[in-house]
Design a protein around this motif. Structure first.
Motif, PDB file in Angstrom:
ATOM      1  N   ARG A  70      50.791  49.014  45.398  1.00 17.39           N
ATOM      2  CA  ARG A  70      49.932  48.175  46.232  1.00 17.39           C
ATOM      3  C   ARG A  70      48.634  47.792  45.534  1.00 17.39           C
ATOM      4  O   ARG A  70      48.144  46.673  45.680  1.00 17.39           O
ATOM      5  CB  ARG A  70      49.644  48.885  47.556  1.00 17.39           C
ATOM      6  CG  ARG A  70      50.872  49.001  48.439  1.00 17.39           C
ATOM      7  CD  ARG A  70      50.582  49.743  49.735  1.00 17.39           C
ATOM      8  NE  ARG A  70      51.804  49.888  50.536  1.00 17.39           N
ATOM      9  CZ  ARG A  70      51.872  50.543  51.683  1.00 17.39           C
ATOM     10  NH1 ARG A  70      50.780  51.127  52.171  1.00 17.39           N
ATOM     11  NH2 ARG A  70      53.009  50.626  52.342  1.00 17.39           N
ATOM     12  N   ALA A  71      48.058  48.700  44.780  1.00 16.60           N
ATOM     13  CA  ALA A  71      46.777  48.416  44.126  1.00 16.60           C
ATOM     14  C   ALA A  71      46.912  47.410  42.998  1.00 16.60           C
ATOM     15  O   ALA A  71      45.905  46.843  42.541  1.00 16.60           O
ATOM     16  CB  ALA A  71      46.164  49.711  43.591  1.00 16.60           C
ATOM     17  N   ASP A  72      48.138  47.161  42.534  1.00 17.61           N
ATOM     18  CA  ASP A  72      48.362  46.233  41.429  1.00 17.61           C
ATOM     19  C   ASP A  72      48.928  44.889  41.890  1.00 17.61           C
ATOM     20  O   ASP A  72      49.176  44.012  41.057  1.00 17.61           O
ATOM     21  CB  ASP A  72      49.342  46.845  40.416  1.00 17.61           C
ATOM     22  CG  ASP A  72      48.748  48.046  39.702  1.00 17.61           C
ATOM     23  OD1 ASP A  72      47.639  47.912  39.164  1.00 17.61           O
ATOM     24  OD2 ASP A  72      49.390  49.114  39.686  1.00 17.61           O
ATOM     25  N   ALA A  73      49.119  44.715  43.188  1.00 16.89           N
ATOM     26  CA  ALA A  73      49.756  43.496  43.684  1.00 16.89           C
ATOM     27  C   ALA A  73      48.880  42.276  43.433  1.00 16.89           C
ATOM     28  O   ALA A  73      47.677  42.290  43.693  1.00 16.89           O
ATOM     29  CB  ALA A  73      50.054  43.623  45.175  1.00 16.89           C
ATOM     30  N   ASN A  74      49.505  41.221  42.924  1.00 13.05           N
ATOM     31  CA  ASN A  74      48.819  39.950  42.764  1.00 13.05           C
ATOM     32  C   ASN A  74      48.823  39.178  44.080  1.00 13.05           C
ATOM     33  O   ASN A  74      49.770  39.269  44.857  1.00 13.05           O
ATOM     34  CB  ASN A  74      49.506  39.096  41.701  1.00 13.05           C
ATOM     35  CG  ASN A  74      49.035  39.411  40.306  1.00 13.05           C
ATOM     36  OD1 ASN A  74      49.170  40.536  39.835  1.00 13.05           O
ATOM     37  ND2 ASN A  74      48.478  38.420  39.634  1.00 13.05           N
ATOM     38  N   THR A  75      47.795  38.377  44.292  1.00 15.03           N
ATOM     39  CA  THR A  75      47.783  37.467  45.437  1.00 15.03           C
ATOM     40  C   THR A  75      48.479  36.165  45.072  1.00 15.03           C
ATOM     41  O   THR A  75      49.249  35.615  45.869  1.00 15.03           O
ATOM     42  CB  THR A  75      46.343  37.203  45.910  1.00 15.03           C
ATOM     43  OG1 THR A  75      45.684  38.462  46.124  1.00 15.03           O
ATOM     44  CG2 THR A  75      46.333  36.395  47.207  1.00 15.03           C
ATOM     45  N   VAL A  76      48.214  35.649  43.883  1.00 19.45           N
ATOM     46  CA  VAL A  76      48.972  34.516  43.348  1.00 19.45           C
ATOM     47  C   VAL A  76      49.407  34.858  41.935  1.00 19.45           C
ATOM     48  O   VAL A  76      48.705  35.572  41.216  1.00 19.45           O
ATOM     49  CB  VAL A  76      48.159  33.197  43.357  1.00 19.45           C
ATOM     50  CG1 VAL A  76      47.873  32.733  44.771  1.00 19.45           C
ATOM     51  CG2 VAL A  76      46.870  33.325  42.561  1.00 19.45           C
ATOM     52  N   ILE A  77      50.570  34.353  41.550  1.00 19.89           N
ATOM     53  CA  ILE A  77      51.089  34.573  40.199  1.00 19.89           C
ATOM     54  C   ILE A  77      52.124  33.514  39.890  1.00 19.89           C
ATOM     55  O   ILE A  77      52.933  33.145  40.744  1.00 19.89           O
ATOM     56  CB  ILE A  77      51.694  35.998  40.058  1.00 19.89           C
ATOM     57  CG1 ILE A  77      52.134  36.255  38.618  1.00 19.89           C
ATOM     58  CG2 ILE A  77      52.836  36.212  41.045  1.00 19.89           C
ATOM     59  CD1 ILE A  77      52.498  37.714  38.337  1.00 19.89           C
ATOM     60  N   LEU A  78      52.080  32.996  38.668  1.00 22.11           N
ATOM     61  CA  LEU A  78      53.082  32.037  38.218  1.00 22.11           C
ATOM     62  C   LEU A  78      53.173  32.114  36.700  1.00 22.11           C
ATOM     63  O   LEU A  78      52.318  32.715  36.041  1.00 22.11           O
ATOM     64  CB  LEU A  78      52.752  30.620  38.669  1.00 22.11           C
ATOM     65  CG  LEU A  78      51.629  29.860  37.964  1.00 22.11           C
ATOM     66  CD1 LEU A  78      51.718  28.362  38.306  1.00 22.11           C
ATOM     67  CD2 LEU A  78      50.255  30.389  38.336  1.00 22.11           C
ATOM     68  N   SER A  79      54.206  31.505  36.156  1.00 24.71           N
ATOM     69  CA  SER A  79      54.406  31.526  34.713  1.00 24.71           C
ATOM     70  C   SER A  79      53.791  30.287  34.069  1.00 24.71           C
ATOM     71  O   SER A  79      53.525  29.276  34.739  1.00 24.71           O
ATOM     72  CB  SER A  79      55.906  31.575  34.387  1.00 24.71           C
ATOM     73  OG  SER A  79      56.527  30.357  34.780  1.00 24.71           O
ATOM     74  N   ILE A  80      53.583  30.377  32.770  1.00 23.62           N
ATOM     75  CA  ILE A  80      53.137  29.205  32.021  1.00 23.62           C
ATOM     76  C   ILE A  80      54.134  28.068  32.215  1.00 23.62           C
ATOM     77  O   ILE A  80      53.751  26.906  32.379  1.00 23.62           O
ATOM     78  CB  ILE A  80      52.982  29.541  30.524  1.00 23.62           C
ATOM     79  CG1 ILE A  80      51.734  30.409  30.304  1.00 23.62           C
ATOM     80  CG2 ILE A  80      52.893  28.270  29.681  1.00 23.62           C
ATOM     81  CD1 ILE A  80      51.497  30.809  28.867  1.00 23.62           C
ATOM     82  N   GLY A  81      55.431  28.407  32.241  1.00 24.76           N
ATOM     83  CA  GLY A  81      56.450  27.378  32.429  1.00 24.76           C
ATOM     84  C   GLY A  81      56.312  26.666  33.756  1.00 24.76           C
ATOM     85  O   GLY A  81      56.322  25.435  33.832  1.00 24.76           O
ATOM     86  N   LYS A  82      56.180  27.425  34.840  1.00 26.30           N
ATOM     87  CA  LYS A  82      56.040  26.823  36.171  1.00 26.30           C
ATOM     88  C   LYS A  82      54.767  26.001  36.265  1.00 26.30           C
ATOM     89  O   LYS A  82      54.759  24.906  36.840  1.00 26.30           O
ATOM     90  CB  LYS A  82      56.052  27.905  37.246  1.00 26.30           C
ATOM     91  CG  LYS A  82      57.408  28.533  37.494  1.00 26.30           C
ATOM     92  CD  LYS A  82      57.347  29.585  38.592  1.00 26.30           C
ATOM     93  CE  LYS A  82      57.071  28.979  39.945  1.00 26.30           C
ATOM     94  NZ  LYS A  82      57.105  29.988  41.028  1.00 26.30           N
TER      95      LYS A  82
END
Length: 213
Positions: A82-94
């Motif tokens: 839980r302490a490491d969860a991202n709120t937003v995340i995407l790849s360079i490709g996306k």
């Protein structure tokens, strides 16, 4: 978490660049992370090894602590993550419009070239996105601009419903009630799990009475 000789070379080449921009390498998470007042920004490196090549995917995003402190009470993430969860995340490709893009590496020279390309991406676009993305206003826009469409900035579209609604409430979005309806219908289409729907309704009730003071 084991780090391969290839990854050691990868990190040796990239670490000076990210350190210059305030990012520390976290070896057990295989990521670079920069602490900010709202949470953290991070860059995650994922490698897949084949016989003659290595496939490298680079994801990046941020965590807004205020959003996650609420979201993790209602999501089913394991406590240790839980302490490491991202709120937003995407790849360079996306981000670049290529949803299945990976870097393909066959030699040391290609590894150096790929590292240069990664550094160029973050210098030209990636760091600017990360600097702006983790504010409540930006998260509200990124997650809620098109509530009836899949969101580019998260992988788990169920979690998007929760975090988008939280960001809207914290940002005093006047469309909050409409977003509740949109995400309620979206969850109903995505899952027929009654427990998921119960968790969502608990979140809605919580947010309707939430006060930051």
């Amino acid at each position: 978490m084991t780090i391969t000789p290839f990854e050691i070379r990868l990190y040796e080449q990239l670490t000076p660049f990210f350190a210059k921009h305030g990012y520390s390498f976290i070896s057990d998470r295989k990521q670079y992370r920069r602490r900010v007042d709202t949470g953290f920004q991070n860059v995650l490196l994922s490698t897949t090894f084949y016989k003659d090549e290595v496939m490298l995917e680079v994801n990046f995003g941020c965590r807004n602590e205020q959003v996650e402190q609420i979201a993790q009470q209602f999501l089913n993430n394991a406590i240790e993550y839980r302490a490491d969860a991202n709120t937003v995340i995407l790849s360079i490709g996306k981000f670049s419009g290529f949803h299945y893009f990976r870097y393909k590496i066959h030699s040391s020279d290609e590894l150096t070239l790929v590292c240069e390309q990664i550094e160029s991406f973050f210098s030209q676009a990636g760091f600017d996105f990360l600097r702006s993305a983790c504010s409540l206003a930006s998260l509200d826009r990124l997650l809620n601009e098109q509530p009836n469409q899949p969101c580019l900035y998260v992988y788990n579209q169920t979690h998007r419903c929760y975090k988008g609604l939280i960001a809207a409430r914290l940002n005093n979005n006047p469309r909050f009630d409409g977003l509740v309806d949109s995400y309620r219908h979206l969850l109903d289409r995505q899952t027929k799990n009654p427990y998921e729907q119960q968790h969502f309704e608990r979140l809605v009730a919580y947010l309707r009475h939430y006060s930051a003071n």
